[in-house]
Scaffold this active site. Structure first.
Site, PDB file in Angstrom:
ATOM      1  N   HIS A 142      39.376  51.050  32.372  1.00 57.92           N
ATOM      2  CA  HIS A 142      39.677  49.689  32.804  1.00 57.92           C
ATOM      3  C   HIS A 142      39.814  49.598  34.329  1.00 57.92           C
ATOM      4  O   HIS A 142      39.344  48.664  34.946  1.00 57.92           O
ATOM      5  CB  HIS A 142      40.977  49.225  32.130  1.00 57.92           C
ATOM      6  N   ASP A 186      43.266  36.469  39.737  1.00 64.49           N
ATOM      7  CA  ASP A 186      42.294  37.242  40.527  1.00 64.49           C
ATOM      8  C   ASP A 186      41.917  36.531  41.830  1.00 64.49           C
ATOM      9  O   ASP A 186      42.098  37.106  42.904  1.00 64.49           O
ATOM     10  CB  ASP A 186      41.058  37.571  39.681  1.00 64.49           C
ATOM     11  N   GLY A 218      32.179  41.904  39.268  1.00 62.00           N
ATOM     12  CA  GLY A 218      31.860  42.094  37.859  1.00 62.00           C
ATOM     13  C   GLY A 218      32.938  42.884  37.178  1.00 62.00           C
ATOM     14  O   GLY A 218      33.944  43.257  37.790  1.00 62.00           O
ATOM     15  N   HIS A 240      39.342  39.530  27.869  1.00 62.12           N
ATOM     16  CA  HIS A 240      40.628  39.865  27.268  1.00 62.12           C
ATOM     17  C   HIS A 240      40.395  40.004  25.767  1.00 62.12           C
ATOM     18  O   HIS A 240      40.926  39.250  24.966  1.00 62.12           O
ATOM     19  CB  HIS A 240      41.662  38.773  27.583  1.00 62.12           C
TER      20      HIS A 240
END
Lengths: 946, 255
Positions: A217, A302, A733, A280
């Site tokens: 991740h 973000d 991305g 998610h």
């Protein structure tokens, strides 16, 4: 302990209950006639009757529509008749219910103090003859998700407190680390070597830090791996494909790419746009509402945590689910039904996004059975900020670490210890995972105050807390200086967290700041002024070490260099063989009307209005082209256009492309098609290619399998090839790998799914074009070439076929064509434009017709072909890329052709009519389809009219 | 000439303050956005302003019921200030969540504010509804904000927009806006009336016409390109919502 039950008065229609009746009928249980939903509040406090009366009448119940009861026991009103059933559902311990904080604040306003705890629950009163198994089905399939909820059966005596945490410094034996933290052999070797050199064992916090920082991740090890594919070795896939394209294109308007939490491009010389899409998936699979809500909450942070902070102005969402009519009996054990996931995810995204006041303007919903256990939930956010804030800040040693916003709990940590989930039992400890519901108002308050602090230059750097929690955020922020963190200073939701839990918790709504000491007072005053919690938890140093303390004890001491550079590069083998699928073996039907109606009614193509209208897509007042367009405001718009600065004519266009079906034939052409689709939508609404930036989001299966990794390599390669030709750089991305599920020994892996999101700058929003037909008598042009490309099409899917002739992209021709069409639109020569995607010309022309409330006449024999195609059905439903249907007024035709003719395949194939019928004529000039547009529209609207 | 001073209330969960400020600025007003804490601390005195606006949003998450917690807070902590603002002749506008707040705080439909005679409840559809609606203005309403306006086309975006009067119908003069169909017919079904409001009510005012609240969002239709069909029907310069703000500013100049 007081229990308050609030219910609608008898004669008031219960909309929540009525919705539930529908859902129960959908389960096949038709004996339920009525459901009423009551809100339950448990107040742990000593309250007088007057106080309770005040609380109920002034706060908890509406004086016009609701009535209330209070007392100390359950089921106060003895009105449960023989055919009435009551189910009461409450949250498990450890689930943070945001309403509790609101009630506490409201009670304070009313002057009621001394309330120890508040819990909410919901009671369902169900009318109808039901047996135990039916009740159990209603409860488990609709009302209770055991991950976060349970049914209440007894009277609570008090809410037990969590067991206190007593500090013990925990060391880990290196030989036990594999099972506990999931390191690979190479990683463990590197770790062992490091700690041997240090001459000590690691602590649990150190191992957790490494596990988080080195996780797929956080570090994207597959995309950075050394991959062998046949004879070729690719050293770092992403650097050699996606990032490479951006570097080679070197667009001066790319301000910050692959360097921060989101990508940043210039908007108008003064402002910059900032775009990010995240997934998610797993949280949404186990708890759709909370998982999706925190998905949107996470991606909003973000842009907020990019550069020095961007204001969020638009959300996108793309969902992939199993079909809503998936049979219950085929559902794998422990998996929620796709309809429930769909409804929960939609509600989660809507409730969180709407509350933040960010319009949700673009997205898609796709269906495939293989998403049954791994639904995909992509959430994106576009932000805007002054250009000078677009680069990541840099803190100085001595700057303070400040955590802002939500408190830290056990969210995202699995197998943790909590006080009993049952309200009735004393604090017996049980093990369960903590899932967070999310609290959008906390996040909204953080956004409001942070932007004030940004504009007063009160911090040197900002980042968000996402996956990996503080460990990832602070570890990364301190990488080039060093940092000391005092974990006991972190504000907690409840007692009992160990230092490691605090460090890795993924609690939502938290942002991190680096703050020069001279600014701290002014900064803290801003947050305090609007009731936002902000706490100093550490300071940046110059020793390039990550040091964590708990109550004065050093619990982690790692060199930053080892933490960030110490991970050994992964080596993987990839392989890819083109699969072979059966080709169509049926004849072209004489009447194509039935096929068109069926395609319009497929889950993938049908109207998503039910989803869109439950999102606030008007808030902020900026939109210029809405997701729903046309005569009745319900046609499918191609891309959304907003005016980010209300008194400027400059616009931003957001679109997306996704087509997992093509990936079953060749992931290369799937990726190329997704890019083409995202660009087509921008062109359709009046944009151009001169400033388009892309985002990639790969959701893939288990990449340790060579063929699945091979597919990833091919898709990434296409991203490079297309981006270079279209001159559309990638700016950010994300990937989500290992989306597979084992069910009774059978592995269900998701289809390779690449979402391409595009952002574009439009010079003049007044040039926007919508896809609905405007006027009878106008001409219908097709721009672009049709090939025999039926592979992966919706049409073949009607026959349960995949085929092999996947739509390709000829990017050089496509780019030229798109540029010509953009010029024609900018000149005002295009009345309507719609791209051909799923369902090809057939679906595109039908959508344009019913969106405009007008008929159309189309001749397939005029459609320009790239190769001989002798079947009407293939011409009508081929999904060849880079094609547009364009409505041109007769008086503009000459000029339109003048602009378009050079090097573009195009033809006039028919005209718009006032007949309210779609008529299509075949290669031999005979009619192949005649359908009323009302019937086409009904077929398209019916499936998700829930 | 001094500009009309407008105060837009911000609070936990308000989210339409920027576009509402833009609308008032377009209408020629001077706009201040202030957080409710600043009002409670008296850092921003309400008495400095002529127009007070409670915008759309989800204050305190709309937990318990929409606007309820902010309504109590306003009433208990700023009740006096708001009363004297009204007595001084100030204008109050509540949009969407602001409508819910004004009703639940007892400032609308008027009277002494001790009782809450009407409410806004969950839409009959049970869903959040984001869609455009046709509105008719009641000619006999004393509302300052809608003077000279006959009809409007505006978006709604709410889950709790249904006006419920609890038996006692509102006096006709307090009804300002009702939903209609696109032809102006008075008895619209769903979705022309997206909430299922009693009497299809979309907006109300007090007896003076100076306190006005509505569920639809006039600030979201200030210019032509906000109209959902401008790409097919042509684009006007201004949107239907702008006159609401122009009226308010024009009237407030006279205070």
């Amino acid at each position: 302990m007081h229990r308050v039950e609030v219910r609608l008065k008898k004669h008031q229609p219960d909309a929540r209950g009525l919705g539930l009746v529908k859902d129960i009928h959908d389960l096949g249980i038709t004996s339920v006639s009525y459901v009423r939903v009551a809100d339950i509040y448990w107040l742990d406090a000593e309250l007088t009757r007057d106080q309770l009366e005040l609380i109920c009448s002034r706060l908890l119940a509406d004086p016009v529509t609701q009535e209330y009861w209070y007392g100390e026991s359950l089921h106060l009103e003895g009105e449960i008749g023989p055919n009435q059933h009551s189910i009461e559902v409450a949250y498990n311990a450890g689930v943070t219910d945001p309403i509790e904080a609101t009630i506490r604040k409201a009670l304070n306003d009313l002057g009621v103090t001394g309330v120890r705890a508040i819990k909410t629950a919901r009671r369902y009163l169900i009318d109808g003859r039901l047996d135990i198994s039916q009740l159990e089905a209603i409860s488990s399939k609709l009302l209770v998700n055991p991950i976060i909820q349970h049914t209440v059966s007894d009277e609570p005596s008090g809410f037990p407190e969590n067991p206190r945490y007593r500090f013990v410094r925990k060391e880990i034996e290196l030989n036990q680390a594999v099972q506990q933290f999931g390191f690979s052999d190479d990683e463990l070797k590197a770790i062992t070597a490091y700690f041997l050199k240090q001459g000590r064992n690691p602590t649990d916090a150190e191992m957790e830090t490494l596990a988080q920082t080195w996780s797929e991740h956080c570090v994207h090890k597959t995309f950075k791996a050394r991959i062998r594919l046949g004879e070729k070795t690719i050293d770092n896939l992403i650097k050699n494909t996606i990032i490479k394209a951006t570097r080679e294109l070197e667009k001066p308007w790319c301000l910050s790419v692959f360097a921060d939490n989101a990508g940043v491009i210039d908007f108008d010389g003064r402002q910059a746009l900032c775009f990010k899409v995240e997934t998610h998936n797993h949280p949404s699979a186990i708890e759709p509402y909370g998982g999706a809500a925190t998905g949107i909450g996470g991606v909003v942070r973000d842009p907020l945590g990019t550069g020095l902070g961007a204001r969020p102005i638009l959300n996108t969402d793309v969902f992939c689910f199993a079909p809503p009519d998936f049979p219950y009996e085929k559902l794998p054990q422990g998996v929620l039904h796709p309809r429930r996931i769909f409804k929960g995810v939609r509600a989660g995204v809507a409730d969180y996004g709407n509350r933040l006041g960010i319009p949700t303007l673009n997205g898609a919903v796709l269906f495939d059975e293989r998403y049954v256990a791994n639904p995909l939930v992509y959430c994106g956010t576009l932000g805007i900020m002054p250009r000078e804030y677009s680069n990541r800040g840099q803190q100085q040693p001595g700057d303070l670490v400040v955590v802002v916003g939500g408190r830290t709990g056990r969210d995202g940590i699995h197998g943790v210890t909590f006080a009993s989930e049952q309200l009735t039992q004393e604090s017996s400890a049980t093990s369960l995972s903590a899932v967070q519901i999310g609290n959008p108002i906390v996040e909204k308050k953080v956004i409001d105050t942070l932007l004030q602090a940004r504009d007063r230059h009160l911090y040197s750097r900002i980042t968000d807390c996402g996956g990996g929690g503080l460990s990832s955020a602070i570890g990364e922020m301190g990488a080039d200086t060093g940092v000391k963190v005092y974990l006991d200073k972190v504000p907690l939701k409840y007692a009992g967290l160990s230092y490691s839990e605090i460090w890795i918790s993924e609690s939502q709504e938290r942002m991190l700041l680096a703050v020069p000491p001279e600014c701290i007072e002014e900064l803290m005053a801003i947050f305090a002024s609007e009731d936002v919690e902000a706490v100093i938890i550490g300071e940046f140093t110059d020793d390039h070490r990550l040091q964590l303390f708990y109550q004065g004890n050093l619990v982690c001491d790692l060199e930053m260099e080892f933490l960030h550079q110490g991970i050994p590069q992964v080596e993987r083998v990839a392989d890819w063989q083109q699969p072979s699928h059966a080709e169509p073996d049926f004849d072209c039907p004489q009447d194509l009307g039935e096929a068109l109606l069926k395609i319009l009614g497929t889950w993938n193509v049908c109207s998503k209005e039910w989803v869109i209208r439950q999102y606030d897509h008007e808030v902020q007042g900026a939109n210029v082209l809405k997701p729903l367009v046309g005569k009745d405001n319900n046609g499918p718009g191609d891309a959304a256009i907003i005016r980010p600065i209300l008194d400027s004519d400059k616009g931003a266009i957001v679109s997306c492309g996704i087509n997992p079906r093509y990936g079953e034939i060749d992931p290369y052409w799937m990726a190329a098609s997704a890019i083409d689709e995202a660009l087509r939508q921008i062109i359709s609404v009046g944009g151009n290619l001169s400033r388009v930036a892309l985002l990639d989001n790969f959701c893939w299966g288990n990449v340790q399998q060579p063929d699945i990794l091979g597919a990833l390599v091919r898709a990434a390669q296409a991203c490079y090839d297309m981006a270079i030709v279209y001159e559309t750089p990638f700016i950010s991305g994300k990937d989500s790998l290992y989306n597979e599920f084992e069910d009774e020994g059978k592995v269900i892996s998701i289809p390779h799914t690449l979402l391409i999101s595009a952002i574009s700058v439009m010079d003049d929003v007044n040039r926007a074009v919508s896809m609905d037909f405007k006027k009878p008598g106008n001409l219908i042009y097709i721009v672009g070439t049709t090939w025999n490309e039926m592979g992966g099409s919706e049409y073949l899917r009607l026959y349960h076929l995949t085929g092999n002739s996947v739509p390709r992209v000829r990017p050089h021709q496509a780019k030229w064509l798109m540029e010509r069409l953009a010029t024609a639109t900018a000149k005002g020569l295009v009345r309507a434009c719609h791209d051909c995607s799923e369902g090809g010309i057939g679906v595109a022309v039908a959508e344009m017709a019913f969106a405009g409330g007008l008929g159309a006449l189309v001749h397939l024999k005029h459609v320009p072909l790239g190769e001989p195609v002798d079947r009407d059905d293939f011409i009508l439903f081929s999904e060849s890329n880079s094609r547009f249907l364009v409505e041109v007024a007769p008086e503009d035709e000459e000029q339109f052709i003048e602009v378009m003719k050079e090097g573009v395949n195009l033809a006039s194939i028919g005209q718009v009519s006032d007949s309210e019928t779609l008529e299509i004529y075949g290669l031999d000039g005979k009619p192949v389809l005649e359908q009323k547009i009302s019937e086409l529209k009904e077929a398209w609207q019916k499936p998700i009219r829930w | 000439m001094t500009k009309v001073r407008t105060l837009i209330l911000r609070g936990p969960g308000t989210n339409c303050d920027a576009e509402t400020a833009f609308a008032f600025q377009r209408a020629g007003a001077d706009v201040t956005s202030a957080h409710i804490n600043q009002l409670i601390r008296r850092e921003v005195p309400l008495s400095d302003y002529q127009i007070f606006v409670i915008t759309g949003g989800f204050t305190y998450g709309d937990d318990i019921s929409a606007g309820k917690v902010l309504a109590n807070e306003l009433k208990l902590k700023l009740g006096q200030d708001i009363r004297s603002f009204i007595d001084r002749g100030g204008l109050i506008l509540g949009i969407c969540n602001g409508f819910q707040v004004l009703v639940k705080a007892g400032f609308l439909p008027g009277g002494d504010g001790r009782e809450q005679p009407i409410t806004l409840s969950t839409n009959d559809s049970g869903r959040f509804e984001c869609r455009w609606v046709y509105l008719k203005v009641n000619e006999s309403s004393p509302c300052i904000f809608t003077e000279g306006i006959d009809r409007m086309y505006l978006p709604v975006a709410n889950g709790e927009g249904k006006v419920v009067t609890g038996g006692k119908a509102l006096p006709d003069s307090s009804i300002v806006l009702t939903y209609s169909d696109q032809y102006g017919n008075n008895d619209p079904g769903y979705p022309d009336d997206p909430s299922g409001s009693e009497g299809h009510i979309a907006g109300i005012c007090d007896a003076s016409g100076r306190i006005f609240a509505l569920m639809p969002h006039p600030e979201r239709h200030i210019r032509g390109t906000q109209h959902p069909r401008w790409t097919r029907e042509g684009v006007g310069k201004d949107g239907d919502g702008l006159p609401v703000f122009l009226n308010a500013v024009k009237w407030a100049k006279g205070i």
